[in-house]
Design an enzyme around this catalytic site. Structure first.
Site, short mmCIF file in Angstrom:
data_model
loop_
_atom_site.label_atom_id
_atom_site.label_comp_id
_atom_site.label_asym_id
_atom_site.label_seq_id
_atom_site.Cartn_x
_atom_site.Cartn_y
_atom_site.Cartn_z
N SER A 195 0.79 -1.24 0.00
CA SER A 195 0.00 0.00 0.00
C SER A 195 0.82 1.28 0.00
O SER A 195 0.24 2.37 -0.12
CB SER A 195 -0.96 0.01 1.19
OG SER A 195 -2.09 -0.79 0.92
N LYS A 198 0.26 3.86 -2.74
CA LYS A 198 -0.71 4.96 -2.71
C LYS A 198 -0.05 6.33 -2.64
O LYS A 198 -0.66 7.33 -3.02
CB LYS A 198 -1.66 4.76 -1.53
CG LYS A 198 -2.57 3.54 -1.67
CD LYS A 198 -3.52 3.42 -0.50
CE LYS A 198 -4.48 2.26 -0.65
NZ LYS A 198 -3.85 0.95 -0.46
N SER A 372 -5.83 3.96 4.09
CA SER A 372 -5.38 3.00 3.08
C SER A 372 -6.57 2.51 2.26
O SER A 372 -6.81 1.31 2.11
CB SER A 372 -4.64 1.81 3.72
OG SER A 372 -3.84 1.16 2.76
#
Length: 531
Positions: A195, A198, A372
């Site tokens: 993640s 991102k 997230s």
């Protein structure tokens, strides 16, 4: 099998309450006295933020109070909850709680004396979180010392030699005031980022669309057929819930659409929905998964089948159809009968009847990073593709992110983007790129990227870090986490005891014990914050 992000989704509140006893005495006193004024910002952005921003009253805001990050006055509101003086409300509350005095009301209004019984005294005019174009604060900021050997002695035992980090690991630490690398461990090697992808998605979207851009859902009436088309605008935060809390409301859209139809003396319509803003398959390569819905341009509440607003949850099989059916129900409440909906495409001749728009992109980016949010990440990746002329599918979104970062002059060699969320295990990012992204977001010439920093979770307080850092680094580390099976990553910012703002990226692949790997990465970040 993909392991979802290790998130304390429904336990953040108690852990935040316990945090007051885990931090320094001055901050403990603040945690007991500060009022959660940032909640009003949460109400204007998203239900997720409404839940997680309450403990943000003393956060260090990416260390920017001492970092001297520059921000033009015209875009100051794009970076978070600011008062009339440009000081982040969190810093104002912290200053009050530390029992200082001062004469600035910091947005409480003219004539407010602050002397009412039980009320805090006026907050001091502490250095603003984001300074003027000169890039310095009233206290002054000096570049971090470049003693790479000392930093290697500190981090190597935690990163290079730690067995918990598996067979492949890479890291970088930079001084965000200069961009100079202070530490590197195979920092040019691309590893699966999970993640932390991102961060790249956020930078690409903000540069392609701008912090004030909004995602718009609309209804259109076909002149020839009388067909009513619900046109998806790629806003996964569109909500069908009664309390929209500042998000675009499907109920409001139905109410406005019904009013427009009645003006045309229309009481019955054939309802269709248009998802053609996006192309290609809507199923992520990981398949059906509670970490995200099918990626479609029309959905409500991210296709969740429960009352959750963040984290893993069961999703509807067809988010667009479910949203259209909910919309038909809302139309009926306003006296408009609609047929069962089906897919279609609005023509250029269709007249727009009503629109609703999301919060600004700056707020969406903050929400995506703090929680997230995979659905938002995939949406923003596709919007980046649309804005830059790429095909709005997984491949086009990945190409668009790469192109935007390359255009910014960032080191994209070794990086591969196959989605916007980082759930695709074939994604690759180097620590050099992650720290370069953070440096770019901190740069005086990139004020539109500030939400990349303000959106990072705060250690032991918000988002995916709410349940971590019970030691002295609580509130000092701000970082994006990343977790897949065999993958643990962490990238963000930290303020050192002597006031330097550092950016770091730690990536570990082929880990076998996710908790041990996560703890090791947290220790490395904590070491940077230790005296």
């Amino acid at each position: 099998m993909t392991v979802p992000e290790l998130r304390p989704w429904r336990t953040a509140g108690p852990r935040v309450a316990r945090a007051a006893g885990a931090v320094r005495p001055r901050l403990t006193r603040f945690a007991r006295t500060a009022k959660p004024r940032v909640a009003r910002f949460a109400r204007a952005t998203a239900p997720q933020l409404a839940r997680i921003t309450r403990p943000k009253t003393w956060q260090y805001t990416a260390g920017a109070a001492t970092a001297g990050l520059a921000l033009a006055a015209g875009v100051v509101t794009a970076a978070g909850p600011w008062d009339s003086t440009g000081q982040r409300t969190a810093e104002r509350d912290r200053a009050v709680a530390l029992d200082h005095t001062g004469g600035t009301d910091h947005g409480r209004g003219p004539g407010h004396s602050g002397t009412a019984p039980g009320s805090p005294r006026p907050a001091p005019s502490a250095g603003p979180v984001l300074a003027g174009l000169g890039g310095t604060t009233t206290g002054g900021v000096k570049a971090a010392p470049g003693d790479r050997a000392a930093l290697a002695d500190l981090l190597d035992p935690l990163l290079k030699d730690a067995p918990a980090l598996g067979e492949r690991r890479a890291a970088a630490v930079v001084d965000l005031t200069t961009g100079k690398r202070l530490y590197g461990l195979d920092s040019g090697t691309g590893l699966t980022p999970a993640s932390t992808t991102k961060i790249a998605t956020a930078v690409a979207a903000l540069t392609a669309l701008g912090p004030d851009h909004r995602l718009t859902t609309r209804t259109a009436l076909e002149a020839d057929t009388g067909e009513l088309v619900l046109v998806g605008g790629g806003d996964p935060t569109l909500t069908a819930r009664k309390d929209a809390q500042g998000l675009a409301s499907l109920r409001t859209l139905a109410e406005k659409t019904a009013a427009a139809l009645k003006k045309r003396d229309v009481r019955k319509v054939t309802l269709s929905y248009d998802t053609t803003l996006y192309a290609g398959t809507d199923l992520h390569p990981i398949g059906v998964n509670e970490n995200l819905a099918r990626v479609t341009a029309l959905m409500a509440d991210e296709g969740r089948t429960d009352d959750s607003t963040s984290g893993p949850a069961p999703r509807v099989a067809d988010p667009a159809d479910a949203a259209a059916r909910a919309f038909a129900g809302f139309l009926k409440q306003h006296g408009i009968t609609a047929s069962p909906p089906g897919p279609s495409k609005a023509t250029g001749r269709a007249a727009t009847l009503a629109t609703v728009s999301s919060p600004p992109l700056s707020a969406l980016v903050e929400r995506m990073l703090t929680n997230s949010d995979n659905d938002l990440a995939e949406a923003l990746a596709r919007h980046t593709a649309v804005a830059t002329g790429k095909r709005a599918d997984f491949a086009g979104a990945g190409a668009a992110i790469t192109a935007r970062l390359k255009q910014l002059g960032l080191p994209v060699d070794g990086a591969r983007f196959h989605d916007g969320s980082g759930l695709d295990r074939t994604d690759l990012i180097t620590p050099d790129l992650l720290t370069a992204l953070l440096t770019e977001a901190a740069g005086p010439s990139r004020p539109q990227l500030r939400p990349v920093l303000t959106g990072l979770p705060v250690a032991h307080f918000t988002g995916t870090l709410a349940g971590r850092y019970t030691d002295g680094a609580a509130g000092l580390v701000r970082a994006k986490t990343g977790t897949l099976t065999g993958v643990n990553t962490l990238a963000g910012t930290i303020t050192t005891p002597d006031g330097h703002l550092l950016g770091f990226a730690f990536l570990a692949n082929a880990t076998t014990d996710p908790w041990a790997a996560q703890t090791t990465l947290d220790r490395a970040a904590t070491a940077l914050a230790s005296p």
